[in-house]
Scaffold this motif. Structure first.
Motif, mmCIF file in Angstrom:
data_model
loop_
_atom_site.group_PDB
_atom_site.id
_atom_site.type_symbol
_atom_site.label_atom_id
_atom_site.label_comp_id
_atom_site.label_asym_id
_atom_site.label_seq_id
_atom_site.Cartn_x
_atom_site.Cartn_y
_atom_site.Cartn_z
ATOM 1 N N PRO A 80 10.761 -2.779 53.089
ATOM 2 C CA PRO A 80 9.708 -2.777 53.763
ATOM 3 C C PRO A 80 10.185 -2.798 55.476
ATOM 4 O O PRO A 80 10.997 -3.056 55.668
ATOM 5 C CB PRO A 80 9.190 -4.612 53.153
ATOM 6 C CG PRO A 80 10.932 -4.621 52.399
ATOM 7 C CD PRO A 80 11.667 -3.775 52.406
ATOM 8 N N TYR A 89 6.216 0.478 53.416
ATOM 9 C CA TYR A 89 7.288 0.660 52.538
ATOM 10 C C TYR A 89 7.462 1.634 51.882
ATOM 11 O O TYR A 89 6.840 3.084 51.828
ATOM 12 C CB TYR A 89 7.325 0.278 50.598
ATOM 13 C CG TYR A 89 7.639 -0.954 51.088
ATOM 14 C CD1 TYR A 89 8.264 -2.046 50.268
ATOM 15 C CD2 TYR A 89 5.676 -1.762 50.794
ATOM 16 C CE1 TYR A 89 8.125 -3.867 49.857
ATOM 17 C CE2 TYR A 89 5.774 -3.176 50.020
ATOM 18 C CZ TYR A 89 6.934 -4.221 50.391
ATOM 19 O OH TYR A 89 6.930 -5.087 50.123
ATOM 20 N N ALA A 105 5.518 -8.093 54.552
ATOM 21 C CA ALA A 105 6.117 -7.552 53.303
ATOM 22 C C ALA A 105 7.472 -7.965 52.670
ATOM 23 O O ALA A 105 8.198 -8.461 53.828
ATOM 24 C CB ALA A 105 5.890 -5.860 53.489
#
Length: 577
Positions: A80, A89, A105
């Motif tokens: 992330p 990502y 994230a």
């Protein structure tokens, strides 16, 4: 699962202080306290920190929180990263696989990653970026052992599987952490307002009753816990002490050894509680790959499991050979680098910030930008990210968004049933109130009213301030002559209304709406009634008695009507729906 029902017969002793464990988002540039308490941590590397502070926080994180040893090793297939606006990502080459689109994230756990959408709602995605579990929760843990805990607005934590199916609910907890070693840590607040911690199994059943002022997850089949005297020890999954609580502080086991502190000096014990390395260091890290970082004087070095230095103290900070990697992150002055097990630099210290290696990759920062390096110190891709997450599969927790009214119900509704309210029948008179409450009364006589004013702390965070009784007849008669005025109490005055005034504080403060709805639901059940809404109030049209519960944010008023006409008159002014 009603946790309160499981523990109400297992009362525990009071503690010296109150401990509330909450999920913590602590940025790496923050300076840790000298003697931190144990809480779950969600660390994040950011671009504005400095190397010295990052090193200090890494000491804090690794020494005082769940350790990055399996199963804490993160899934590095997707990392992330933050591009300045959103999280996405990248793969091991630094290329985007899931484009930046999330407010937050996390690393993937059990092939699912926790993310937050633009509204801050939590959901879980797969490795293609598709939601497997929609973003509809206000809180969520990472997945661990194929389950996670999530919380909807105003609700208690529920356990879900990897498809989002509800497995069970924990109604009596204030906090729960995800599963480690088959058990999940829970926090429960007692009637005294003190939070204590225990563990539930995979069905939500309590297997270790809440009795500890603090607790970590189970690592290597032992959990680190703190008793009400502030001493730390270790229990087994049955809740029995394997190592008695006698340490000032401690960390969970790693490679069969645990760091413990006595007289402000740290050493290491084995699983029998015997010292393997006597307390002698100012600070220590956990054992990774047979070595542990220790601070002696102002410098850090590495020792083996016999306590002998394999790398003499010479660095400003030493991380350790985390995740069985053969390179160890160190700090020299203001820069980060990596050494091998002989203490020689494999990568010279030239980074402003750095993490440990995981699967041959480390995250580093220079000049405000993050990138990924390999074990040769070469960049994989470009320095292109504003922020990255620390590579660890950490233990996370969620808190109950609701309010557990069970203690309040036990204290207040004990004399309420289908034929009575507070022990009084529908045809009650002033004399019945006097015989019910006895000498507890402090009467303030007024026209058609008697006010009872004992401030009564029902629970740690709900107090009954006043109780007022309304009557259809005068509550006293008054006679006078040239010498005196005489008041005579009219015990036959008919009761038409009771008004209760509650004050909310502590964990109940700000949750008046939840308490109001819970009271209304309870009354509707007790009196076989129907529930409707009014302006800032909930109305219960019951069998024999009627009720209006008013939300005052810091206070709640409960009006009980013995007279149907008076009830309807009150409802007319509330905009009943």
């Amino acid at each position: 699962m009603e946790i309160e029902e499981q523990i109400q017969d297992n009362a525990v002793g009071s503690a010296d202080g109150t401990t509330k464990i909450e999920p913590v988002s602590r940025l790496l540039e923050e300076t840790p306290a000298a003697a931190p308490s144990k809480k779950w941590l969600k660390p994040t590397l950011i671009g504005s920190g400095i190397a010295a502070v990052v090193a200090a926080v890494l000491v804090f994180f690794l020494c005082f929180y769940p350790k990055p040893v399996d199963p804490f090793k993160p899934d590095m297939e997707l990392i992330p990263v933050y591009d300045g606006e959103k999280w996405g990502y990248v793969n091991a080459e630094g290329r985007y696989i899931i484009q930046p689109q999330f407010e937050m994230a996390e690393f993937f756990c059990n092939n699912l990653a926790k993310v937050e959408d633009s509204e801050g709602k939590v959901g879980y995605i797969d490795k293609t970026g598709v939601y497997v579990i929609p973003a509809k929760y206000v809180q969520g843990t990472n997945f661990s052992e194929n389950v996670a805990f999530v919380v909807e607005a105003g609700c208690a934590p529920i356990c879900i599987d990897m498809l989002g199916t509800k497995l069970f609910e924990l109604n009596g907890v204030v906090e729960v952490a995800n599963y480690w070693g088959g058990l999940a840590r829970i926090g429960v607040t007692g009637d005294d307002g003190v939070a204590r911690y225990g563990f539930v199994d995979k069905t939500g059943k309590i297997v270790v009753k809440p009795q500890f002022t603090e607790a970590d997850c189970f690592v290597e089949e032992l959990a680190l816990v703190c008793n009400d005297k502030g001493k730390w020890g270790f229990i087994n999954p049955e809740g029995k002490y394997v190592i008695e609580p006698k340490f000032e502080s401690a960390a969970s086991f790693s490679e069969g050894m645990a760091a413990v502190c006595i007289n402000n000096r740290w050493g290491f014990i084995n699983k029998k509680g015997k010292y393997v390395v006597e307390p002698q260091f100012e600070k220590v890290m956990d054992f990774y790959n047979g070595c542990a970082g220790v601070q002696q004087g102002a410098k850090w070095g590495l020792i083996d499991k016999k306590g002998k230095f394999v790398v003499k103290p010479q660095f400003d900070f030493v991380c350790g050979f985390v995740f069985d990697e053969d390179l160890c992150m160190v700090q020299d002055k203001d820069k980060m680098g990596f050494i091998n097990k002989k203490g020689k630099y494999a990568i010279e210290p030239r980074f402003d910030e750095a993490t440990w290696f995981v699967d041959g990759l480390a995250l580093v920062r220079n000049n405000g930008r993050f990138g990924i390096i390999n074990k040769k110190g070469e960049f994989v891709g470009e320095m292109q990210f504003d922020m990255v997450n620390v590579p660890i599969n950490e233990a996370t927790s969620v808190r109950n968004e609701g309010y557990d009214c069970s203690a309040f119900f036990r204290a207040f509704f004990k004399d309420f049933d289908i034929k009575h309210v507070a022990g009084l029948k529908r045809d009650a008179m002033l004399g019945d109130i006097d015989s019910t409450y006895g000498k507890m009364n402090v009467y303030d006589f007024g026209w058609n009213n008697v006010d009872l004013k004992p401030q009564m702390q029902l629970t740690s965070d709900i107090a009954l301030q006043t109780v007022s009784f309304g009557f259809s007849d005068d509550t006293y008669t008054r006679t006078s002559n040239s010498y005196s005025v005489v008041r005579t109490v009219n015990d036959s005055a008919s009761l038409v209304q009771i008004s209760y005034d509650f004050e909310l504080s502590g964990s109940a403060y700000g949750k008046s709406n939840l308490v109001v709805n819970a009271i209304a639901k309870r009354l509707a059940t007790l009196y076989r009634g129907t529930v409707s809404k009014g302006a800032d109030a909930v109305i219960v049209d019951g069998s024999g008695f009627d009720f209006i519960v008013v939300d005052g944010w810091e206070t709640i008023q409960l009006y009980v009507f013995f007279d149907e006409a008076l009830f309807k008159e009150a409802c007319a002014g509330l905009g009943k729906s």
